[in-house]
Design a protein around this motif. Structure first.
Motif, PDB file in Angstrom:
ATOM      1  N   LEU A 129       0.789  -1.213   0.188  1.00 34.78           N
ATOM      2  CA  LEU A 129      -0.002  -0.048  -0.090  1.00 34.78           C
ATOM      3  C   LEU A 129       0.988   1.279  -0.012  1.00 34.78           C
ATOM      4  CD1 LEU A 129      -2.286  -1.104   2.663  1.00 34.78           C
ATOM      5  CD2 LEU A 129      -2.883  -1.497   0.381  1.00 34.78           C
ATOM      6  N   GLY A 130       0.642   2.085  -1.004  1.00 39.98           N
ATOM      7  CA  GLY A 130       1.666   3.237  -1.069  1.00 39.98           C
ATOM      8  C   GLY A 130       2.520   3.360  -2.131  1.00 39.98           C
ATOM      9  N   ALA A 131       3.047   4.322  -2.764  1.00 44.28           N
ATOM     10  CA  ALA A 131       3.882   4.313  -4.024  1.00 44.28           C
ATOM     11  C   ALA A 131       4.995   5.501  -4.109  1.00 44.28           C
ATOM     12  CB  ALA A 131       3.184   4.208  -5.125  1.00 44.28           C
ATOM     13  N   GLY A 132       5.133   5.845  -2.697  1.00 43.84           N
ATOM     14  CA  GLY A 132       6.122   6.812  -2.472  1.00 43.84           C
ATOM     15  C   GLY A 132       7.664   6.427  -2.370  1.00 43.84           C
ATOM     16  N   ALA A 164      -0.897  -0.825  -4.674  1.00 47.12           N
ATOM     17  CA  ALA A 164      -2.101  -0.089  -4.443  1.00 47.12           C
ATOM     18  C   ALA A 164      -1.847   1.386  -4.016  1.00 47.12           C
ATOM     19  CB  ALA A 164      -2.914  -0.817  -3.698  1.00 47.12           C
ATOM     20  N   ASN A 165      -2.097   2.373  -4.665  1.00 48.37           N
ATOM     21  CA  ASN A 165      -1.848   3.822  -4.028  1.00 48.37           C
ATOM     22  C   ASN A 165      -3.252   4.617  -4.338  1.00 48.37           C
ATOM     23  OD1 ASN A 165      -0.085   5.383  -3.124  1.00 48.37           O
ATOM     24  ND2 ASN A 165       0.053   6.640  -4.836  1.00 48.37           N
ATOM     25  N   ARG A 166      -3.319   5.635  -3.531  1.00 43.01           N
ATOM     26  CA  ARG A 166      -4.270   6.705  -3.643  1.00 43.01           C
ATOM     27  C   ARG A 166      -4.260   7.273  -5.080  1.00 43.01           C
ATOM     28  NH1 ARG A 166      -3.907  11.247   0.998  1.00 43.01           N
ATOM     29  NH2 ARG A 166      -1.915  11.582  -0.239  1.00 43.01           N
ATOM     30  N   THR A 167      -3.104   7.692  -5.310  1.00 42.66           N
ATOM     31  CA  THR A 167      -2.836   8.272  -6.878  1.00 42.66           C
ATOM     32  C   THR A 167      -2.419   6.991  -7.581  1.00 42.66           C
ATOM     33  OG1 THR A 167      -1.944  10.309  -5.747  1.00 42.66           O
ATOM     34  CG2 THR A 167      -1.685  10.053  -8.086  1.00 42.66           C
ATOM     35  N   GLU A 174      -1.676   6.652 -10.797  1.00 43.68           N
ATOM     36  CA  GLU A 174      -0.572   6.817 -11.728  1.00 43.68           C
ATOM     37  C   GLU A 174       0.666   6.492 -11.356  1.00 43.68           C
ATOM     38  OE1 GLU A 174      -2.837   9.916 -11.287  1.00 43.68           O
ATOM     39  OE2 GLU A 174      -4.121   8.578 -11.986  1.00 43.68           O
ATOM     40  N   LYS A 175       0.822   6.709  -9.831  1.00 49.00           N
ATOM     41  CA  LYS A 175       1.992   6.469  -9.222  1.00 49.00           C
ATOM     42  C   LYS A 175       2.171   4.932  -8.948  1.00 49.00           C
ATOM     43  CE  LYS A 175       3.236   9.439  -5.683  1.00 49.00           C
ATOM     44  NZ  LYS A 175       2.946  10.475  -4.460  1.00 49.00           N
ATOM     45  N   ALA A 176       1.143   4.325  -8.727  1.00 53.36           N
ATOM     46  CA  ALA A 176       1.452   2.838  -8.436  1.00 53.36           C
ATOM     47  C   ALA A 176       1.782   2.230  -9.945  1.00 53.36           C
ATOM     48  CB  ALA A 176       0.203   2.271  -8.012  1.00 53.36           C
ATOM     49  N   ASN A 232       1.912  -1.858   4.897  1.00 48.41           N
ATOM     50  CA  ASN A 232       1.407  -0.619   4.674  1.00 48.41           C
ATOM     51  C   ASN A 232       2.686   0.386   4.705  1.00 48.41           C
ATOM     52  OD1 ASN A 232      -0.155   1.839   4.409  1.00 48.41           O
ATOM     53  ND2 ASN A 232      -0.372   1.730   6.612  1.00 48.41           N
ATOM     54  N   ALA A 233       2.760   1.063   3.488  1.00 48.48           N
ATOM     55  CA  ALA A 233       3.935   1.887   3.369  1.00 48.48           C
ATOM     56  C   ALA A 233       3.497   3.387   2.892  1.00 48.48           C
ATOM     57  CB  ALA A 233       4.707   1.312   2.145  1.00 48.48           C
ATOM     58  N   THR A 234       2.144   3.429   3.171  1.00 45.07           N
ATOM     59  CA  THR A 234       1.747   4.784   3.010  1.00 45.07           C
ATOM     60  C   THR A 234       2.001   5.719   4.333  1.00 45.07           C
ATOM     61  OG1 THR A 234      -0.588   4.602   4.010  1.00 45.07           O
ATOM     62  CG2 THR A 234      -0.434   4.078   1.874  1.00 45.07           C
ATOM     63  N   GLY A 262      -2.942   9.276  11.174  1.00 46.86           N
ATOM     64  CA  GLY A 262      -4.033   8.476  11.946  1.00 46.86           C
ATOM     65  C   GLY A 262      -5.185   8.108  10.967  1.00 46.86           C
ATOM     66  N   ALA A 263      -4.833   8.104   9.626  1.00 46.46           N
ATOM     67  CA  ALA A 263      -5.890   7.638   8.449  1.00 46.46           C
ATOM     68  C   ALA A 263      -5.376   6.399   8.086  1.00 46.46           C
ATOM     69  CB  ALA A 263      -5.777   8.708   7.167  1.00 46.46           C
ATOM     70  N   LEU A 264      -6.481   5.751   7.364  1.00 47.36           N
ATOM     71  CA  LEU A 264      -6.527   4.445   6.714  1.00 47.36           C
ATOM     72  C   LEU A 264      -7.018   4.482   5.425  1.00 47.36           C
ATOM     73  CD1 LEU A 264      -6.357   1.297   7.577  1.00 47.36           C
ATOM     74  CD2 LEU A 264      -8.767   1.317   8.070  1.00 47.36           C
TER      75      LEU A 264
HETATM   76  P1  ATR Z   1       7.506   8.234   1.780  1.00 49.06           P
HETATM   77  O1  ATR Z   1       8.838   8.325   1.385  1.00 49.06           O
HETATM   78  O2  ATR Z   1       7.351   7.832   3.260  1.00 49.06           O
HETATM   79  O3  ATR Z   1       6.893   6.905   0.930  1.00 49.06           O
HETATM   80  P2  ATR Z   1       6.003   9.817   0.058  1.00 49.06           P
HETATM   81  O4  ATR Z   1       6.894   9.691  -0.913  1.00 49.06           O
HETATM   82  O5  ATR Z   1       5.203  11.271   0.529  1.00 49.06           O
HETATM   83  O6  ATR Z   1       6.739   9.349   1.609  1.00 49.06           O
HETATM   84  O7  ATR Z   1       4.726   9.091   0.021  1.00 49.06           O
HETATM   85  C1  ATR Z   1       3.542   9.019   0.736  1.00 49.06           C
HETATM   86  C2  ATR Z   1       2.691   7.957   0.375  1.00 49.06           C
HETATM   87  O8  ATR Z   1       1.637   7.646   1.432  1.00 49.06           O
HETATM   88  C3  ATR Z   1       2.049   8.014  -1.094  1.00 49.06           C
HETATM   89  O9  ATR Z   1       1.793   6.706  -1.515  1.00 49.06           O
HETATM   90  C4  ATR Z   1       0.874   8.778  -0.716  1.00 49.06           C
HETATM   91  O10 ATR Z   1      -0.206   8.601  -1.630  1.00 49.06           O
HETATM   92  P3  ATR Z   1      -0.161   9.333  -2.795  1.00 49.06           P
HETATM   93  O11 ATR Z   1       0.766   9.200  -3.798  1.00 49.06           O
HETATM   94  O12 ATR Z   1      -1.524   9.519  -3.361  1.00 49.06           O
HETATM   95  O13 ATR Z   1       0.015  11.015  -2.537  1.00 49.06           O
HETATM   96  C5  ATR Z   1       0.400   7.858   0.588  1.00 49.06           C
HETATM   97  N1  ATR Z   1      -0.627   8.431   1.385  1.00 49.06           N
HETATM   98  C6  ATR Z   1      -0.324   9.739   2.237  1.00 49.06           C
HETATM   99  N2  ATR Z   1      -1.501  10.061   2.947  1.00 49.06           N
HETATM  100  C7  ATR Z   1      -2.564   9.102   2.356  1.00 49.06           C
HETATM  101  C8  ATR Z   1      -3.816   8.815   2.962  1.00 49.06           C
HETATM  102  N3  ATR Z   1      -4.449   9.635   3.945  1.00 49.06           N
HETATM  103  N4  ATR Z   1      -4.383   7.827   2.324  1.00 49.06           N
HETATM  104  C9  ATR Z   1      -3.794   7.139   1.610  1.00 49.06           C
HETATM  105  N5  ATR Z   1      -2.627   7.173   1.305  1.00 49.06           N
HETATM  106  C10 ATR Z   1      -1.988   8.120   1.662  1.00 49.06           C
END
Ligand code: ATR
Length: 273
Positions: A128-131, A152-155, A157-159, A189-191, A197-199
């Motif tokens: 979870l996450g693509a940062g 899987a990512n909120r944005t 395209e990044k995923a 979970n890597a978001t 405090g969000a899920l």
């Molecule tokens: P890091 O280096 O810790 O990975 P980052 O590059 O800023 O930090 O990436 C943060 C990640 O958490 C991203 O995948 C971000 O989703 P977006 O690419 O859509 O921004 C995700 N993230 C941050 N807050 C979130 C939230 N409230 N719900 C879901 N995903 C979240």
């Protein structure tokens, strides 16, 4: 002149860093004394502080927020995994004085997942996450031979862009949270959502029986993701072990020996409570 090898962690802020305690633990365990200091670096003078550290005889450093990208630009050479991660968390000074930039985060995660004896080969893995935190862990996860790796990512395209980067190795795809399909053996979970405090919106049918829910974040209390996962009776583990794992891999790069992470992790955990 102090002959004890000098290492440090560079960051801003850095007072909260557990790296000095972790490396002191490794040094004691392996009877290999080192000096390991936390260095608070002004955000606009990372290079100056690194040069000063070198003149003091510094042999290597960990690099944390917000210097991981800058560290990549000052290195004379990058390891393949640092190049792939696009960030450096470990600097080391080679015998000829050249500065090598490495990234041990992915190895640290794998070390911890293996410590937990979670199956990776043939497993379905969801990240979870693509940062930035994700970039460095995809290659070692793929190397472990999962049947499928989904990002899987909120944005969205990044995923998908991240999945395409590693596409040559197959078995990887990117999607949005709403398109997550099937059950997984390992969900990481890597978001940074936990920080707020969000899920992320996740399906209730996420886990296979005996699955591992792993959050790269850690704290005294379970993260929101782990709290949610607990309801499904899966193993829930936070990222404190990954922190110790990446430190152990840095230590190995500097000192050539492999510390046992378990006792150091147990001490950190006890302190956290
Ligand atoms: P890091 O280096 O810790 O990975 P980052 O590059 O800023 O930090 O990436 C943060 C990640 O958490 C991203 O995948 C971000 O989703 P977006 O690419 O859509 O921004 C995700 N993230 C941050 N807050 C979130 C939230 N409230 N719900 C879901 N995903 C979240």
């Amino acid at each position: 002149m102090n002959d004890t090898p000098l290492y440090a962690v560079f960051g801003n802020p850095v007072a909260h860093s557990k790296s000095p305690q972790i490396h002191a633990g490794f040094a004691e365990q392996l009877a290999d004394p080192v000096r390991y200091e936390a260095r608070l670096v002004p955000v606009d003078d990372f290079y100056g502080h690194w040069r000063a550290f070198l003149t003091e005889g510094g042999r290597g450093a960990n690099v944390t927020v917000p210097f991981k990208q800058q560290a990549a630009t000052l290195a004379d050479r990058l390891s393949e995994r640092a190049r792939q991660a696009g960030a450096v968390n470990t600097l080391m000074v080679g015998d000829s004085g050249e500065v090598i930039g490495d990234n041990t985060d992915g190895a640290g995660l794998l070390l911890d997942i293996k410590r937990l004896e979670a199956p990776l080969e043939g497993a379905r893995i969801l990240v979870l996450g693509a940062g930035g935190a994700v970039r460095g862990v995809l290659e070692p996860l793929l190397e472990a031979g999962p049947s499928e790796l989904v990002i899987a990512n909120r944005t969205v395209e990044k995923a998908t862009a991240l999945a395409e980067l590693f596409d040559a190795r197959g078995r990887i795809r990117g999607c949005g949270f709403e398109e997550i399909e099937g059950r997984f053996d390992l969900v990481i979970n890597a978001t940074s959502a936990s920080l707020a405090g969000a899920l992320p919106p996740l399906p209730e049918t996420l886990f296979n029986e005996g699955a591992l829910a792993y959050d790269m974040m850690y704290g005294a209390a379970p993260t929101v993701f782990l709290e949610w996962a607990q309801a499904f009776e899966v193993r829930c583990v936070d990222g404190l072990g990954m922190l110790v794992g990446q430190a152990a891999e840095s230590w190995y790069q500097w000192r050539g020996t492999r510390p046992d992470t378990t006792p150091v992790l147990e001490t950190l955990r006890a302190d956290l409570r």
